[in-house]
Design a protein around this motif. Structure first.
Motif, short mmCIF file in Angstrom:
data_model
loop_
_atom_site.label_atom_id
_atom_site.label_comp_id
_atom_site.label_asym_id
_atom_site.label_seq_id
_atom_site.Cartn_x
_atom_site.Cartn_y
_atom_site.Cartn_z
N ARG A 13 -0.10 0.44 -0.02
CA ARG A 13 -0.70 1.79 0.00
C ARG A 13 -2.12 1.62 0.52
NH1 ARG A 13 -3.12 5.54 -4.14
NH2 ARG A 13 -2.44 7.66 -3.58
N VAL A 14 -2.36 2.11 1.72
CA VAL A 14 -3.62 1.85 2.42
C VAL A 14 -4.56 3.05 2.28
CG1 VAL A 14 -4.69 1.30 4.64
CG2 VAL A 14 -2.43 0.37 4.07
N GLY A 42 3.37 4.38 8.72
CA GLY A 42 3.68 4.93 7.40
C GLY A 42 3.39 6.42 7.39
N VAL A 43 3.33 7.01 6.20
CA VAL A 43 3.11 8.45 6.04
C VAL A 43 1.74 8.68 5.43
CG1 VAL A 43 3.93 10.56 4.93
CG2 VAL A 43 5.56 8.86 5.74
N LEU A 44 0.94 9.53 6.09
CA LEU A 44 -0.40 9.84 5.60
C LEU A 44 -0.33 10.99 4.61
CD1 LEU A 44 -3.46 9.09 6.16
CD2 LEU A 44 -3.51 11.19 7.54
N ARG A 45 -0.88 10.76 3.41
CA ARG A 45 -0.87 11.79 2.36
C ARG A 45 -2.26 11.87 1.72
NH1 ARG A 45 4.77 10.37 -0.93
NH2 ARG A 45 6.16 10.51 0.86
N TRP A 46 -2.55 13.03 1.14
CA TRP A 46 -3.81 13.25 0.43
C TRP A 46 -3.49 13.40 -1.05
CZ3 TRP A 46 -6.49 18.09 -1.23
CH2 TRP A 46 -7.82 17.84 -1.59
N ASP A 47 -4.33 12.79 -1.91
CA ASP A 47 -4.05 12.82 -3.35
C ASP A 47 -4.74 13.98 -4.07
OD1 ASP A 47 -6.66 12.02 -3.28
OD2 ASP A 47 -6.39 10.19 -4.45
N GLY A 48 -5.42 14.86 -3.33
CA GLY A 48 -6.04 16.03 -3.94
C GLY A 48 -7.41 15.78 -4.54
N THR A 95 -9.35 0.24 2.08
CA THR A 95 -8.89 -0.65 1.02
C THR A 95 -7.37 -0.68 1.04
OG1 THR A 95 -10.77 0.13 -0.31
CG2 THR A 95 -9.14 -1.22 -1.44
N VAL A 96 -6.80 -1.80 0.58
CA VAL A 96 -5.35 -1.96 0.54
C VAL A 96 -4.90 -2.17 -0.90
CG1 VAL A 96 -3.35 -3.25 1.38
CG2 VAL A 96 -5.34 -2.94 2.86
N TYR A 97 -3.89 -1.38 -1.32
CA TYR A 97 -3.33 -1.51 -2.66
C TYR A 97 -1.83 -1.78 -2.56
CZ TYR A 97 -7.57 1.20 -3.72
OH TYR A 97 -8.87 1.65 -3.79
N ASN A 98 -1.26 -2.26 -3.66
CA ASN A 98 0.19 -2.35 -3.77
C ASN A 98 0.75 -0.98 -4.14
OD1 ASN A 98 0.53 -5.13 -3.19
ND2 ASN A 98 -0.12 -5.64 -5.28
N SER A 99 1.94 -0.69 -3.65
CA SER A 99 2.60 0.56 -4.04
C SER A 99 3.04 0.47 -5.50
CB SER A 99 3.82 0.81 -3.15
OG SER A 99 4.77 -0.23 -3.31
N ALA A 100 3.46 1.59 -6.05
CA ALA A 100 3.84 1.62 -7.46
C ALA A 100 5.02 0.70 -7.76
CB ALA A 100 4.19 3.05 -7.87
N GLU A 121 0.94 5.47 3.24
CA GLU A 121 1.90 4.86 2.33
C GLU A 121 3.09 4.27 3.06
OE1 GLU A 121 2.81 7.85 -0.53
OE2 GLU A 121 0.81 7.80 -1.45
N ASP A 122 3.81 3.40 2.36
CA ASP A 122 5.04 2.77 2.86
C ASP A 122 4.79 1.79 3.99
OD1 ASP A 122 6.45 4.37 1.04
OD2 ASP A 122 6.64 6.00 2.50
N ILE A 123 3.62 1.16 4.02
CA ILE A 123 3.37 0.08 4.97
C ILE A 123 4.08 -1.17 4.47
CG2 ILE A 123 1.62 -1.38 6.03
CD1 ILE A 123 1.55 1.44 7.06
N PRO A 124 4.91 -1.84 5.28
CA PRO A 124 5.70 -2.99 4.80
C PRO A 124 4.83 -4.15 4.31
CG PRO A 124 5.79 -2.80 7.20
CD PRO A 124 5.17 -1.54 6.70
N ARG A 125 5.37 -4.91 3.41
CA ARG A 125 4.62 -6.00 2.78
C ARG A 125 4.29 -7.12 3.77
NH1 ARG A 125 2.32 -5.90 -2.18
NH2 ARG A 125 2.81 -8.11 -2.42
#
Length: 288
Positions: A245-246, A185-191, A234-239, A200-204
């Motif tokens: 969303r890991v 997936g793509v690694l991003r920082w939320d600030g 931790t693992v979350y569901n995407s929006a 993000e974008d890890i398949p279900r």
């Protein structure tokens, strides 16, 4: 008080002139991308030299802790490599194949050592400056890492200094994968938290565990595969609920980072030319 008022009244036109000059310069550099980039590059060269001297002093007083951390990490990595080679030799009967493969992969890359001279942590658009530039072989778009993990990507390069977009920048996008699982997936920082980023974008349908390592996947020309990033927290569901969303606990401590390496891929020129040739060929076929 009367003297001050008389002074201001006498020279008010000069104060007005200076104020208008400041406003015009701010507008020029803030709302014109070329002038802003030129200003940032020039200011970086001057500020980089000053900050480099300050960084040397700070680095001297932190050498004891840095050397201790490096010694412990080298010991751990040497033990890990030795164990992996023994395991590979036991499974294949070839005691040299693993070493040959490792040397072959590393031969594609050149590591340029550098030191961090400025570093930001409390902004959404953090930047970092290192004391290596074009004269040392650094180019825009090269990956930067340290002994703990990835750091960022070169953004602006002068002769002797470079500005990086670190992982702790909300515009940073780095392709990563969960080690041993194959999901990327793509690694991003939320600030927010400087110790945490999100993959993000890890398949279900992905299956992985808390504590699994996250590393670069090598799909881009910026980082080679296997450069450590952090571990799954931790693992979350995407929006939209279509992916995961890991939350990733970063291994790199951006608060005390000093020594880094710029990763130069020697094969990038050949791969870029080949990709461009393929695109040009497809365009010609479409026109025909």
């Amino acid at each position: 008080m009367q003297n001050l008022l008389e002074f201001l009244q006498k020279y008010h036109h000069w104060f007005l002139f200076v104020l208008l000059e400041i406003v015009s310069l701010v507008l020029l550099f803030r709302y014109n991308s070329y002038q802003g980039s030129a200003w940032l590059s020039s200011a970086n060269a001057v500020a980089g030299h000053v900050n480099s001297e300050r960084a040397r002093v700070e680095s001297f007083f932190s050498l004891t802790k840095v050397n201790k951390d490096l010694t412990l990490r080298n010991f751990y990595l040497e033990r890990q490599v030795t164990q992996l080679r023994k395991l590979y030799a036991e499974l294949t009967g070839d005691t040299t194949a693993a070493e040959r493969q490792e040397l072959q992969m590393l031969s594609h890359y050149e590591l340029i050592p550098a030191k961090v001279v400025t570093n930001e942590l409390n902004r959404p658009d953090n930047l970092m400056t290192i004391d290596r530039g074009a004269a040392d072989g650094v180019e825009v778009g090269m990956g930067v890492a340290c002994g703990q993990g990835i750091v960022g990507i070169t953004y602006l390069v002068s002769d002797h200094y470079s500005v990086l977009i670190p992982v702790l920048n909300t515009t940073s996008r780095i392709s990563c994968a969960i080690r041993g699982r194959g999901y990327f997936g793509v690694l991003r920082w939320d600030g927010k938290d400087p110790n945490v980023a999100y993959l993000e974008d890890i398949p279900r349908h992905a299956r992985f565990n808390r504590g699994d390592k996250v590393e670069t996947n090598g799909y881009s020309s910026i980082f080679p595969p296997g450069v450590i990033v952090g571990k799954v927290s931790t693992v979350y569901n995407s929006a939209d609920g279509l992916s995961y969303r890991v939350k990733v606990e970063l291994f790199t401590d951006f608060g005390c980072i000093r020594d880094v390496v710029v990763i130069s891929d020697k094969t990038i020129g050949e791969r870029t030319r080949l990709l461009q040739a393929a695109r040009d060929s497809l365009k010609l076929n479409v026109k025909e």
